[in-house]
Scaffold this motif. Structure first.
Motif, mmCIF file in Angstrom:
data_model
loop_
_atom_site.group_PDB
_atom_site.id
_atom_site.type_symbol
_atom_site.label_atom_id
_atom_site.label_comp_id
_atom_site.label_asym_id
_atom_site.label_seq_id
_atom_site.Cartn_x
_atom_site.Cartn_y
_atom_site.Cartn_z
ATOM 1 N N ARG A 75 0.807 -1.517 -0.105
ATOM 2 C CA ARG A 75 -0.197 -0.154 -0.349
ATOM 3 C C ARG A 75 0.736 1.135 0.082
ATOM 4 N NH1 ARG A 75 -2.619 1.184 6.358
ATOM 5 N NH2 ARG A 75 -0.874 0.181 7.419
ATOM 6 N N ASN A 117 -5.688 -0.438 -3.066
ATOM 7 C CA ASN A 117 -6.390 -1.607 -3.670
ATOM 8 C C ASN A 117 -6.232 -2.206 -4.105
ATOM 9 O OD1 ASN A 117 -8.369 -2.440 -5.120
ATOM 10 N ND2 ASN A 117 -10.084 -1.098 -5.366
ATOM 11 N N ARG A 118 -5.762 -3.416 -3.525
ATOM 12 C CA ARG A 118 -4.618 -4.528 -4.280
ATOM 13 C C ARG A 118 -5.081 -5.582 -5.221
ATOM 14 N NH1 ARG A 118 -0.859 -5.210 0.617
ATOM 15 N NH2 ARG A 118 -1.257 -3.286 1.887
ATOM 16 N N ALA A 140 -0.619 -8.422 4.034
ATOM 17 C CA ALA A 140 -1.612 -8.307 2.721
ATOM 18 C C ALA A 140 -2.494 -9.748 3.728
ATOM 19 C CB ALA A 140 -1.850 -8.482 1.312
ATOM 20 N N GLN A 142 -4.780 -9.586 6.248
ATOM 21 C CA GLN A 142 -5.636 -8.966 6.481
ATOM 22 C C GLN A 142 -6.555 -8.248 5.414
ATOM 23 O OE1 GLN A 142 -3.313 -8.219 8.102
ATOM 24 N NE2 GLN A 142 -3.824 -9.661 9.751
ATOM 25 N N HIS A 143 -6.145 -8.371 3.569
ATOM 26 C CA HIS A 143 -6.644 -8.030 2.599
ATOM 27 C C HIS A 143 -7.010 -8.983 2.116
ATOM 28 C CE1 HIS A 143 -6.999 -3.945 0.296
ATOM 29 N NE2 HIS A 143 -6.603 -5.108 -0.882
ATOM 30 N N LYS A 145 -9.914 -9.329 0.261
ATOM 31 C CA LYS A 145 -10.714 -8.723 -1.408
ATOM 32 C C LYS A 145 -9.861 -9.389 -2.281
ATOM 33 C CE LYS A 145 -13.196 -4.232 -0.464
ATOM 34 N NZ LYS A 145 -13.211 -3.198 -0.613
#
Length: 337
Positions: A75, A117-118, A140, A142-143, A145
């Motif tokens: 990020r 926004n990965r 990432a 916890q990312h 999506k």
């Protein structure tokens, strides 16, 4: 401070409930995760800061870049820019973030990108004319999506996730049960001589059927700047200023400090102001200044004389070959699907 944290325990319960509901929604598909037809490795942690993500990402870059077109995506924490950015010759630490810029300078032959926004970041990387065939996602875990193909969970030896609590009482971003999403766990920042008995005890406490590895921070025997290098043994007994703007800098200080040196500690990812630079110059008074590699990329253009940095890397106590084979096997299987 400790008493205050325990007073916030009800908020930890509430925060834990919220994050557990979010994870449950992703697990059942109510919240959508996006997959991609490319090997994606996510490196992250359950706790806030200080687990050694950057050295581990750099380890993976060294392992993979000789044979794969590697890209990293993070990020760009505390950067002064927004949206998707791909590092190039115009990049600096302020617009890219200190850690991505550090990787861009150390590994100029890989692609280094930032995007909060990965999903969008991955799509942008895959739209390049020379697109990567392996993507490393930094911080990432916890990312959710984006659904990575392989998750590496890091937990520091001095702050193991199974002994911790959820924020704000502890340092966990989510429940300890989040570790079940990991495909491999690395206990970082161990002592080089951590005994096998201690390693097995940690494995028993984790109690998950995934490979568990133990690593340590390996400090270089030289310090560097753009034009010069000096032996650590040569400068250890010299009067100097040790400067760190990282989480948990104690081991950095301990490695270099021999003569009660002046130690300047700043917050992690700190943006150095002109007042900070004046203070540093005043404390240094023409003495050698040694900082971390991450801080150096933010300080090297600040007109500080005799500024050097100490490189570090992540090394495994044992089973490095097994770890390498685990990663390479995942990539080979994913690439051949």
């Amino acid at each position: 401070m400790i008493i205050l944290r325990y007073l916030f325990f009800p908020f930890s319960i509430l925060y834990g409930i919220v994050t557990s509901i979010r994870n449950f929604f992703f697990d059942i598909g109510f919240l959508k995760s996006y997959s991609f037809d490319i090997p994606i490795i996510a490196v992250g942690n359950l706790s806030v800061g200080g687990t050694g993500k950057t050295p581990q990402i750099e380890y993976l870059i060294r392992l993979l870049s000789p044979n794969y077109n590697v890209a990293t995506l993070s990020r760009g924490y505390k950067r002064k820019s927004e949206g998707f950015l791909l590092a190039d010759v115009t990049s600096n630490a302020e617009i890219l973030g200190d850690e991505p810029f550090q990787m861009h300078q150390k590994f100029p032959n890989i692609k280094v990108a930032v995007d909060a926004n990965r999903k969008n970041g991955i799509e942008q990387l895959l739209s390049l004319s020379e697109k990567p065939n392996v993507i490393l996602l930094d911080d990432a875990f916890q990312h959710r999506k984006v659904k990575a193909g392989f998750y590496i969970l890091l937990t520091a030896f001095d702050d193991l996730f199974f002994d911790d609590f959820i924020l704000p009482t502890g340092n966990l971003r989510e429940s300890r049960s989040g570790a079940k999403r990991a495909d491999a766990i690395i206990i970082t920042k161990c002592s080089k001589d951590l005994s096998e008995i201690a390693q097995r005890n940690i494995e028993k406490k984790i109690a998950l059927n995934v490979p568990i590895f133990f690593s340590f921070i390996d400090y270089d025997d030289k310090i560097y700047n753009e034009t010069d290098s000096k032996s650590v043994n040569e400068i250890k007994n010299s009067d100097k200023v040790l400067l760190a703007g990282i989480a948990k800098p104690q081991s950095f200080f301990a490695y270099l400090d021999k003569n009660n040196d002046t130690k300047l500690e700043f917050p992690d990812h700190h943006h150095f102001t002109q007042n900070d630079i004046i203070t540093i110059k005043s404390k240094a008074n023409n003495k050698l200044i040694v900082t971390t590699e991450k801080d150096y990329v933010r300080l090297k253009n600040k007109d500080l004389k005799s500024l050097f940095y100490l490189p570090i890397k992540s090394s495994f106590i044992t089973e490095q070959k097994k770890f390498d084979e685990t990663i390479l096997n995942f990539i080979n299987l994913s690439s051949n699907k």
